[in-house]
Design a protein around this motif. Structure first.
Motif, PDB file in Angstrom:
ATOM      1  N   ARG A  15      -6.790 -19.653 -45.277  1.00 34.31           N
ATOM      2  CA  ARG A  15      -5.793 -18.677 -44.874  1.00 34.31           C
ATOM      3  C   ARG A  15      -4.651 -19.445 -44.334  1.00 34.31           C
ATOM      4  O   ARG A  15      -4.550 -19.998 -43.249  1.00 34.31           O
TER       5      ARG A  15
ATOM      6  N   PRO B  20      -6.011 -10.870 -37.095  1.00 33.93           N
ATOM      7  CA  PRO B  20      -5.030  -9.866 -37.591  1.00 33.93           C
ATOM      8  C   PRO B  20      -4.640  -9.011 -36.572  1.00 33.93           C
ATOM      9  O   PRO B  20      -3.554  -8.630 -36.855  1.00 33.93           O
TER      10      PRO B  20
ATOM     11  N   SER C 285      -2.884  -8.424 -42.308  1.00 34.39           N
ATOM     12  CA  SER C 285      -3.561  -8.488 -43.922  1.00 34.39           C
ATOM     13  C   SER C 285      -2.891  -9.735 -44.703  1.00 34.39           C
ATOM     14  O   SER C 285      -1.982 -10.339 -44.063  1.00 34.39           O
ATOM     15  N   GLU C 286      -3.490 -10.032 -45.761  1.00 28.30           N
ATOM     16  CA  GLU C 286      -3.039 -11.269 -46.584  1.00 28.30           C
ATOM     17  C   GLU C 286      -2.928 -10.740 -48.037  1.00 28.30           C
ATOM     18  O   GLU C 286      -3.810 -10.121 -48.589  1.00 28.30           O
ATOM     19  N   THR C 287      -2.278 -11.761 -48.629  1.00 30.39           N
ATOM     20  CA  THR C 287      -2.040 -11.758 -50.241  1.00 30.39           C
ATOM     21  C   THR C 287      -3.100 -12.686 -50.788  1.00 30.39           C
ATOM     22  O   THR C 287      -2.898 -13.787 -50.485  1.00 30.39           O
TER      23      THR C 287
ATOM     24  N   GLU D  72      -4.236  -8.114 -54.970  1.00 27.23           N
ATOM     25  CA  GLU D  72      -4.696  -7.509 -53.968  1.00 27.23           C
ATOM     26  C   GLU D  72      -4.141  -8.026 -52.558  1.00 27.23           C
ATOM     27  O   GLU D  72      -3.827  -9.188 -52.497  1.00 27.23           O
ATOM     28  N   ARG D  73      -3.830  -7.097 -51.672  1.00 24.05           N
ATOM     29  CA  ARG D  73      -3.533  -7.463 -50.311  1.00 24.05           C
ATOM     30  C   ARG D  73      -4.859  -6.865 -49.392  1.00 24.05           C
ATOM     31  O   ARG D  73      -4.994  -5.803 -49.519  1.00 24.05           O
ATOM     32  N   VAL D  74      -5.375  -7.686 -48.624  1.00 25.76           N
ATOM     33  CA  VAL D  74      -6.742  -7.409 -48.170  1.00 25.76           C
ATOM     34  C   VAL D  74      -6.555  -7.469 -46.402  1.00 25.76           C
ATOM     35  O   VAL D  74      -5.755  -8.507 -46.268  1.00 25.76           O
ATOM     36  N   PRO D  75      -7.317  -6.727 -45.798  1.00 24.44           N
ATOM     37  CA  PRO D  75      -7.252  -6.875 -44.330  1.00 24.44           C
ATOM     38  C   PRO D  75      -7.830  -8.510 -44.013  1.00 24.44           C
ATOM     39  O   PRO D  75      -8.677  -8.938 -44.536  1.00 24.44           O
ATOM     40  N   THR D  76      -7.003  -8.932 -43.053  1.00 20.82           N
ATOM     41  CA  THR D  76      -7.542 -10.347 -42.578  1.00 20.82           C
ATOM     42  C   THR D  76      -8.535 -10.131 -41.523  1.00 20.82           C
ATOM     43  O   THR D  76      -8.425  -8.990 -41.024  1.00 20.82           O
ATOM     44  N   GLN D  77      -9.230 -11.037 -41.536  1.00 22.81           N
ATOM     45  CA  GLN D  77     -10.656 -10.826 -40.565  1.00 22.81           C
ATOM     46  C   GLN D  77     -10.360 -11.956 -39.381  1.00 22.81           C
ATOM     47  O   GLN D  77      -9.895 -12.984 -39.495  1.00 22.81           O
TER      48      GLN D  77
END
Ligand code: MTE
Length: 319
Positions: free
Chosen positions: A138, A272, A283-285, A291-296
């Protein structure tokens, strides 16, 4: 866009480029544009493999303890989307990075060690047990990939180097050779690239020294012949093409901290909820998909690393 001077990787591409253009470009990647005729193999892949005396060591057995919930990013995408400022501030630097000469290559261990020593990369590879680990990767720019790295635990390298008990940090340095790496002629940057970890972080089971990727020796643009990967931290901690490893008492000042300490710190753990001063980290691409997904938190690796930071809440752990 202002880092008082623009630097490509610090700006999420969607901020630097109108979103429609950005998405179209990613659509192309996702649609396999890189898989077509002329790009069937990542440029530089063959050259790196042919010239590399360690090619026979790969692929190594995958360690299934480290599982991810995402597909592996295609090599064709990863190989053409890199940050390696020694070669370019553009992501497409694979051709330029072929100037990196990875043999002979030595790594010098110094600072607080029982005895300083220098080892050639191929001797080091013989001394270490290689394994493959699929890790999330990431970047602080808010893009991510999933990469099948090959290498060995940093903890094994620490044991090999025999640091003294007073050592508090490990400091790693990239080569310095402006003739081989034209980016190093830019006096604005504090070359050589430096990164550091606490000894507890360095000996955490996740910290990984990477010498291969996609089942073969590490590609030059990814930091051959040896780099770090700390998957719970932003990608800038993962220093490439390492030649020097010191054990020290003082917290090392890393490359990006030296450049812009108001935005980049020592810890750089993924979170995040803590935005970069100029953009969200929520979030991240996912490169290679739309997809753009939530960052953990800790990039999904909290069960492995959260304990490292107990009692350190007063520190800027997330920058
Ligand atoms: N190491 C060196 N020596 N030079 C760099 O410019 N960039 C860092 C890190 N290590 C960099 C480096 C950054 S910002 C990131 S996100 C990762 O490498 C990128 O690794 P990748 O190109 O394999 O994705």
């Amino acid at each position: 866009m202002l880092i008082r001077r623009k630097k490509g990787w610090e700006i999420p591409e969607r901020e630097a480029t109108p979103e429609s253009v950005f998405l179209n470009r990613r659509d192309l990647l996702a649609a396999g544009g890189f898989g077509l005729a002329g790009f069937a193999l990542p440029r530089g892949a063959l050259a790196a493999e042919d010239a590399d005396p360690s090619a026979g060591l790969y692929p190594a057995k995958r360690n299934d303890r480290y599982t991810v919930d995402r597909p592996i990013t295609p090599e064709e995408i990863n190989a053409h989307y890199n940050n390696f400022y020694e070669y370019s501030t553009d992501k497409e630097l694979a051709d330029a990075a072929q100037a990196l000469k990875t043999r002979p290559w030595t790594i010098a261990f110094g600072g607080m060690v029982e005895a300083p020593r220098t080892v050639g990369i191929d001797d080091l590879l013989k001394a270490m047990k290689l394994e493959e680990r699929v890790y999330r990767h990431r970047c602080v720019e808010a893009w991510s990939m999933t990469v099948p790295w090959t290498g060995f635990p940093l903890a094994d390298l620490v044991a090999y180097a025999k640091p003294l008990s007073g050592a508090k940090y490990i400091r790693m340095e990239t080569f310095m050779n402006p003739e081989m790496a034209p980016g190093q002629n830019q006096p604005f940057y504090p070359w050589p690239y430096v990164e550091g970890l606490t000894m507890a972080e360095a000996t955490n089971e996740l910290a990984f020294m990477v010498t291969g990727v996609y089942g073969k020796p590490l590609l030059k643009q990814m930091g051959a012949p040896i780099r770090l990967h700390t998957p719970w931290k932003y990608g800038f901690k993962s220093v490439k093409s390492i030649v020097k490893i010191d054990f020290v008492e003082e917290q090392p000042l890393n490359f990006w901290q030296q450049l812009q300490s108001s935005e980049y710190g020592f810890w750089a753990n993924v979170n995040p909820e803590v935005p970069h001063p100029r953009w969200s980290q929520a979030s991240e691409t996912v490169l290679g998909s739309n997809e753009r997904v939530p960052t953990q938190l800790f990039n999904g690796y909290a069960p492995f690393v959260a304990d490292l930071y107990k009692g350190l809440q007063d520190q800027p752990l997330y920058m």
